[in-house]
Motif scaffolding. Structure first.
Motif, PDB file in Angstrom:
ATOM      1  N   LYS A  48       0.833  -1.208   0.000  1.00  0.00           N
ATOM      2  CA  LYS A  48       0.000   0.000   0.000  1.00  0.00           C
ATOM      3  C   LYS A  48       0.863   1.251   0.000  1.00  0.00           C
ATOM      4  CE  LYS A  48      -4.146   2.060   1.954  1.00  0.00           C
ATOM      5  NZ  LYS A  48      -3.740   3.433   1.620  1.00  0.00           N
ATOM      6  N   LEU A  49       1.939   1.236   0.776  1.00  0.00           N
ATOM      7  CA  LEU A  49       2.860   2.373   0.775  1.00  0.00           C
ATOM      8  C   LEU A  49       3.415   2.610  -0.627  1.00  0.00           C
ATOM      9  CD1 LEU A  49       4.939   1.779   4.053  1.00  0.00           C
ATOM     10  CD2 LEU A  49       3.082   3.425   3.714  1.00  0.00           C
ATOM     11  N   ALA A  50       3.758   1.514  -1.316  1.00  0.00           N
ATOM     12  CA  ALA A  50       4.310   1.640  -2.674  1.00  0.00           C
ATOM     13  C   ALA A  50       3.269   2.202  -3.632  1.00  0.00           C
ATOM     14  CB  ALA A  50       4.809   0.285  -3.157  1.00  0.00           C
ATOM     15  N   ILE A  51       2.049   1.681  -3.565  1.00  0.00           N
ATOM     16  CA  ILE A  51       0.984   2.154  -4.462  1.00  0.00           C
ATOM     17  C   ILE A  51       0.668   3.618  -4.213  1.00  0.00           C
ATOM     18  CG2 ILE A  51      -1.460   1.865  -5.079  1.00  0.00           C
ATOM     19  CD1 ILE A  51      -1.124  -1.125  -4.427  1.00  0.00           C
ATOM     20  N   ASP A  52       0.702   4.015  -2.957  1.00  0.00           N
ATOM     21  CA  ASP A  52       0.389   5.403  -2.592  1.00  0.00           C
ATOM     22  C   ASP A  52       1.559   6.354  -2.788  1.00  0.00           C
ATOM     23  OD1 ASP A  52      -2.050   4.376  -1.940  1.00  0.00           O
ATOM     24  OD2 ASP A  52      -1.806   4.541   0.228  1.00  0.00           O
ATOM     25  N   GLY A  53       2.651   5.873  -3.383  1.00  0.00           N
ATOM     26  CA  GLY A  53       3.783   6.735  -3.703  1.00  0.00           C
ATOM     27  C   GLY A  53       4.649   7.108  -2.524  1.00  0.00           C
ATOM     28  N   LYS A  54       4.637   6.292  -1.478  1.00  0.00           N
ATOM     29  CA  LYS A  54       5.402   6.603  -0.274  1.00  0.00           C
ATOM     30  C   LYS A  54       6.709   5.822  -0.177  1.00  0.00           C
ATOM     31  CE  LYS A  54       1.241   7.878   2.305  1.00  0.00           C
ATOM     32  NZ  LYS A  54       0.385   7.592   3.481  1.00  0.00           N
ATOM     33  N   LEU A  55       7.045   5.087  -1.226  1.00  0.00           N
ATOM     34  CA  LEU A  55       8.301   4.349  -1.278  1.00  0.00           C
ATOM     35  C   LEU A  55       9.068   4.729  -2.531  1.00  0.00           C
ATOM     36  CD1 LEU A  55       7.310   0.684  -0.264  1.00  0.00           C
ATOM     37  CD2 LEU A  55       8.238   2.481   1.189  1.00  0.00           C
ATOM     38  N   PRO A  56      10.396   4.581  -2.505  1.00  0.00           N
ATOM     39  CA  PRO A  56      11.179   4.801  -3.726  1.00  0.00           C
ATOM     40  C   PRO A  56      10.885   3.678  -4.715  1.00  0.00           C
ATOM     41  CG  PRO A  56      12.569   3.879  -2.008  1.00  0.00           C
ATOM     42  CD  PRO A  56      11.243   4.177  -1.364  1.00  0.00           C
ATOM     43  N   PRO A  57      11.291   3.825  -5.967  1.00  0.00           N
ATOM     44  CA  PRO A  57      10.982   2.802  -6.984  1.00  0.00           C
ATOM     45  C   PRO A  57      11.896   1.575  -6.899  1.00  0.00           C
ATOM     46  CG  PRO A  57      12.219   4.575  -7.990  1.00  0.00           C
ATOM     47  CD  PRO A  57      11.956   5.010  -6.566  1.00  0.00           C
ATOM     48  N   ILE A  58      11.981   0.990  -5.720  1.00  0.00           N
ATOM     49  CA  ILE A  58      12.794  -0.210  -5.540  1.00  0.00           C
ATOM     50  C   ILE A  58      11.964  -1.426  -5.938  1.00  0.00           C
ATOM     51  CG2 ILE A  58      12.129  -0.561  -3.108  1.00  0.00           C
ATOM     52  CD1 ILE A  58      15.088  -1.377  -2.598  1.00  0.00           C
ATOM     53  N   GLU A  59      12.598  -2.367  -6.618  1.00  0.00           N
ATOM     54  CA  GLU A  59      11.889  -3.543  -7.106  1.00  0.00           C
ATOM     55  C   GLU A  59      11.314  -4.349  -5.934  1.00  0.00           C
ATOM     56  OE1 GLU A  59      13.614  -7.211  -9.466  1.00  0.00           O
ATOM     57  OE2 GLU A  59      13.491  -5.470 -10.800  1.00  0.00           O
ATOM     58  N   ILE A  60      10.069  -4.793  -6.082  1.00  0.00           N
ATOM     59  CA  ILE A  60       9.379  -5.520  -5.013  1.00  0.00           C
ATOM     60  C   ILE A  60       9.078  -6.947  -5.449  1.00  0.00           C
ATOM     61  CG2 ILE A  60       7.299  -5.613  -3.579  1.00  0.00           C
ATOM     62  CD1 ILE A  60       7.171  -2.585  -3.696  1.00  0.00           C
ATOM     63  N   HIS A  61       9.453  -7.892  -4.588  1.00  0.00           N
ATOM     64  CA  HIS A  61       9.180  -9.309  -4.817  1.00  0.00           C
ATOM     65  C   HIS A  61       8.226  -9.812  -3.745  1.00  0.00           C
ATOM     66  CE1 HIS A  61      13.402  -9.783  -6.890  1.00  0.00           C
ATOM     67  NE2 HIS A  61      12.616  -8.916  -7.496  1.00  0.00           N
ATOM     68  N   ALA A  62       7.218 -10.557  -4.154  1.00  0.00           N
ATOM     69  CA  ALA A  62       6.255 -11.129  -3.219  1.00  0.00           C
ATOM     70  C   ALA A  62       6.823 -12.423  -2.639  1.00  0.00           C
ATOM     71  CB  ALA A  62       4.923 -11.393  -3.912  1.00  0.00           C
ATOM     72  N   SER A  63       7.143 -12.394  -1.356  1.00  0.00           N
ATOM     73  CA  SER A  63       7.765 -13.531  -0.674  1.00  0.00           C
ATOM     74  C   SER A  63       6.899 -14.783  -0.752  1.00  0.00           C
ATOM     75  CB  SER A  63       8.016 -13.163   0.790  1.00  0.00           C
ATOM     76  OG  SER A  63       8.431 -14.285   1.538  1.00  0.00           O
ATOM     77  N   THR A  64       7.557 -15.936  -0.652  1.00  0.00           N
ATOM     78  CA  THR A  64       6.804 -17.187  -0.524  1.00  0.00           C
ATOM     79  C   THR A  64       5.946 -17.172   0.734  1.00  0.00           C
ATOM     80  OG1 THR A  64       7.034 -19.595  -0.623  1.00  0.00           O
ATOM     81  CG2 THR A  64       8.601 -18.436   0.761  1.00  0.00           C
ATOM     82  N   GLN A  65       6.275 -16.306   1.702  1.00  0.00           N
ATOM     83  CA  GLN A  65       5.472 -16.138   2.913  1.00  0.00           C
ATOM     84  C   GLN A  65       4.083 -15.585   2.596  1.00  0.00           C
ATOM     85  OE1 GLN A  65       7.627 -18.033   5.265  1.00  0.00           O
ATOM     86  NE2 GLN A  65       6.351 -16.694   6.499  1.00  0.00           N
ATOM     87  N   CYS A  66       3.894 -15.081   1.377  1.00  0.00           N
ATOM     88  CA  CYS A  66       2.569 -14.597   0.966  1.00  0.00           C
ATOM     89  C   CYS A  66       1.633 -15.737   0.589  1.00  0.00           C
ATOM     90  CB  CYS A  66       2.705 -13.629  -0.210  1.00  0.00           C
ATOM     91  SG  CYS A  66       3.582 -12.106   0.167  1.00  0.00           S
ATOM     92  N   ASN A  67       2.117 -16.981   0.726  1.00  0.00           N
ATOM     93  CA  ASN A  67       1.290 -18.162   0.441  1.00  0.00           C
ATOM     94  C   ASN A  67       0.905 -18.222  -1.035  1.00  0.00           C
ATOM     95  OD1 ASN A  67      -0.180 -20.515   0.951  1.00  0.00           O
ATOM     96  ND2 ASN A  67      -2.013 -19.400   1.562  1.00  0.00           N
ATOM     97  N   ASN A  68       1.940 -18.192  -1.880  1.00  0.00           N
ATOM     98  CA  ASN A  68       1.743 -18.157  -3.327  1.00  0.00           C
ATOM     99  C   ASN A  68       1.656 -19.567  -3.904  1.00  0.00           C
ATOM    100  OD1 ASN A  68       2.056 -15.321  -3.159  1.00  0.00           O
ATOM    101  ND2 ASN A  68       4.283 -15.560  -3.232  1.00  0.00           N
TER     102      ASN A  68
END
Length: 604
Positions: free
Chosen positions: A104-124
């Motif tokens: 949500k922080l990333a979508i709302d523009g509150k983070l720098p443009p660092i690449e984001i990976h969805a951890s296996t902890q997200c139950n993928n």
């Protein structure tokens, strides 16, 4: 020519030493813990150490991923936001996250443009979940370990054929310890002593002893490691996974030492190189022969990957080890004879200080080799050793010493050209550095001067380069050896600076909200902060129950969900009686079985 597009070998590192060892052994990327908020609390690193690792890695076009894959409180989310800013400033390539508050922080523009990976902890573990992250614009999804090759192939195909974000990358584990529970869906450790797996504090209750009983009191297994899985080894399936479209191949082990990481990384580097190129740069000069059996392992399994060897429901019986959660290492053979201070095994090559282990009455015991005389092995303890017993070596002293002293190093190939008094160095990526060679003294022996010039340029020593080619288009004027060496050092320093300047840190494209696959989601969503709750709401999903770590309510909840099934392991699929696990302290855990989907659930 390689058969497939370049893929990434991703290695773990608990600290700076291990990260550098992984890079030198062939890792294309390294994942490492930040000062806080990583799923391995005991493998954190300072920002200064991470900065140094980043600089070393980027010389070879190796990427650094930082784990921020725990769930966060509201206050911790603010800390994480500031930490991500700092990680971006020091050049970290990607962050691995579990908490939806960060998204949500990333979508709302509150983070720098660092690449984001969805951890296996997200139950993928489903296509729907992967497609959700793809719709958000996430750069990479790390899949659950429980998926089969067929399921992975289908996910890769569906991602590639999507109209939006078709370049999203798929990462899979290929080696290391296995959690018996679906990642991100285990609350057993937190319920027992407050050490949450989702908070990086797992006490590993799955490696403890349990008894399996039914509601009539019948005991099916007593004091066994019933939740203990063997270690994962997908080496037989590398080509098929590459062919499927997997981008990154991940080795588990952020708590392992540098020797383990060197050996396992070097092994998978050789395996992958048969089919695809590296995503990093440089040649790996290895001075040992990697062998997975000589590093820590609980025995190996390829888990549920090979559908053709699973049964009709995708199940397997060769994935667990009820007898020990400790390392077995390599199988040596059977004892032929026992004598006062040792025993005989034929055809083995052992060394003093090797560690051996064996089972006696289904319990694991160990001993140390004192000396070896042919087939006669003298140890510090033979009390429980009997003829016919299988002996394993779980510590190879000679191999361990070799790893510790290994000079294995990654080096970048360069071409030296000397023409018109200009020395040019061009590396394998096309980076160029030049330096003017100033000397007006005519050499007394031009041929000897030419040979000396070539010889000294080739002596790249402990630098990050090796001379792949040296081309001298004209005899140089006289230069003392010390001056040639200084020229070489200076031009190589320039070339490293040029490489670092030209390195392109990946940027995360803007994320957006998307519809979550469910309309409501309970505590399994692992929501610990209000920002994550708002994220789900904006994605059309109502959170009905916060994370147990927030509420403290574990009673009658699902403490673990696993594809591994004890009912199946003990041939009890047709048995209608209720089954329970009892731990060493006498606590009783009811078991539920989703037989349609072949899942086992441990309840509080």
């Amino acid at each position: 020519m390689k058969l497939y597009k370049p893929v990434e070998l991703l290695s773990p590192a608990k600290d700076k030493e291990t990260a550098i060892a992984a890079i030198n052994s062939g890792a294309d990327s390294v994942y490492i813990g930040a000062p806080k908020f990583g799923a391995r609390q005991n493998a954190s690193n300072s920002l200064e150490d991470i900065r140094e690792i980043v600089e070393f890695a980027h010389k070879f076009n190796v990427r650094i991923h930082v784990t921020l894959n725990t769930i966060l409180t509201d206050e911790e989310l603010k800390e994480a936001q500031n930490l991500i800013q700092e990680l971006y400033k020091i050049g970290v390539d990607a962050i691995i996250v579990q908490d939806m508050g960060i998204l949500k922080l990333a979508i709302d523009g509150k983070l720098p443009p660092i690449e984001i990976h969805a951890s296996t902890q997200c139950n993928n573990r489903t296509l729907e979940k992967v497609k959700f992250f793809q719709s958000l614009g996430i750069k990479r999804v790390i899949l659950a370990r429980e998926l089969t090759l067929n399921e992975i192939e289908n996910i890769c195909k569906e991602v590639k054929n999507s109209d939006f974000n078709p370049d999203m990358e798929i990462e899979v584990f290929i080696h290391g310890a296995l959690c018996v529970s679906y990642s991100g869906q285990c609350y057993l450790s937190a319920s027992i002593g407050g050490r949450s797996a989702n908070r990086g504090e797992c006490a590993q209750p799955c490696r403890k002893k349990y008894s399996l009983v039914d509601d009539s009191g019948k005991i099916y297994a007593k004091d066994k490691y019933l939740l203990n899985l063997k270690d994962f080894n997908a080496s037989k399936h590398i080509e098929r996974l590459i062919k499927a479209g997997v981008k990154s191949f991940k080795i588990e082990g952020r708590l392992k030492d540098s020797g383990y990481v060197k050996n396992v990384t070097a092994y998978y580097r050789k395996e992958i190189d048969q089919y695809a190129s590296k995503t990093s740069t440089g040649e790996i000069f290895t001075d040992f022969e990697p062998d997975l059996n000589k590093s820590f392992n609980r025995g190996f399994t390829d888990y549920f990957l090979p559908s053709e060897t699973n049964d009709k429901k995708g199940r397997r019986k060769t994935i667990n080890n009820f007898d020990t959660p400790k390392s077995l290492g390599e199988k040596l053979g059977r004892v032929e004879k026992v004598f006062k201070d040792g025993f005989i095994i034929k055809g083995t090559q052992l060394n003093p200080q090797d560690g051996l282990c064996y089972f006696s009455d289904r319990e694991l015991f160990g001993c140390l080799v004192n000396r070896v005389e042919g087939d006669r092995i003298y140890t510090n303890n033979v009390d429980k050793i009997k003829e016919g017993m299988v002996i394993y070596r779980n510590f190879n002293n000679e191999f361990d010493r070799h790893l510790k002293n290994s000079k294995t190093k990654r080096r970048i190939g360069i071409e030296f050209i000397f023409k018109d008094k200009i020395l040019t160095a061009t590396d394998e990526d096309g980076n160029i550095a030049e330096i003017e060679v100033q000397s007006s003294e005519i050499p007394k022996n031009p041929e000897k001067m030419l040979e000396t010039f070539k010889t000294q340029l080739a002596k790249t020593g402990e630098s990050d380069f090796y001379a792949a080619k040296i081309e001298i288009n004209e005899p140089p004027n006289f230069l003392p050896v010390s001056s040639i060496n200084e020229l070489r050092r200076e031009i190589l320093d320039k070339l490293i600076a040029k490489r670092l300047k030209n390195y392109q840190t990946p940027k995360q494209t803007p994320l957006n909200y998307a519809k979550f696959p469910l309309d409501t989601y309970d505590y399994h969503a692992n929501v610990l902060n209000e920002t994550a709750k708002d994220f789900y709401k904006t994605c059309g999903c109502e959170i009905t129950d916060l994370a147990p770590e927030k509420t403290g309510k574990f009673k009658e909840k699902e403490l673990m969900c696993t594809k591994y099934c004890l009912k199946y392991a003990f041939d009890l699929c047709g048995v209608k009686k209720n089954l329970f696990l009892i731990d060493e302290k006498g606590k009783k855990y009811p078991l539920k079985f989703d037989c349609k989907n072949c899942r086992m659930i441990i309840c509080g």
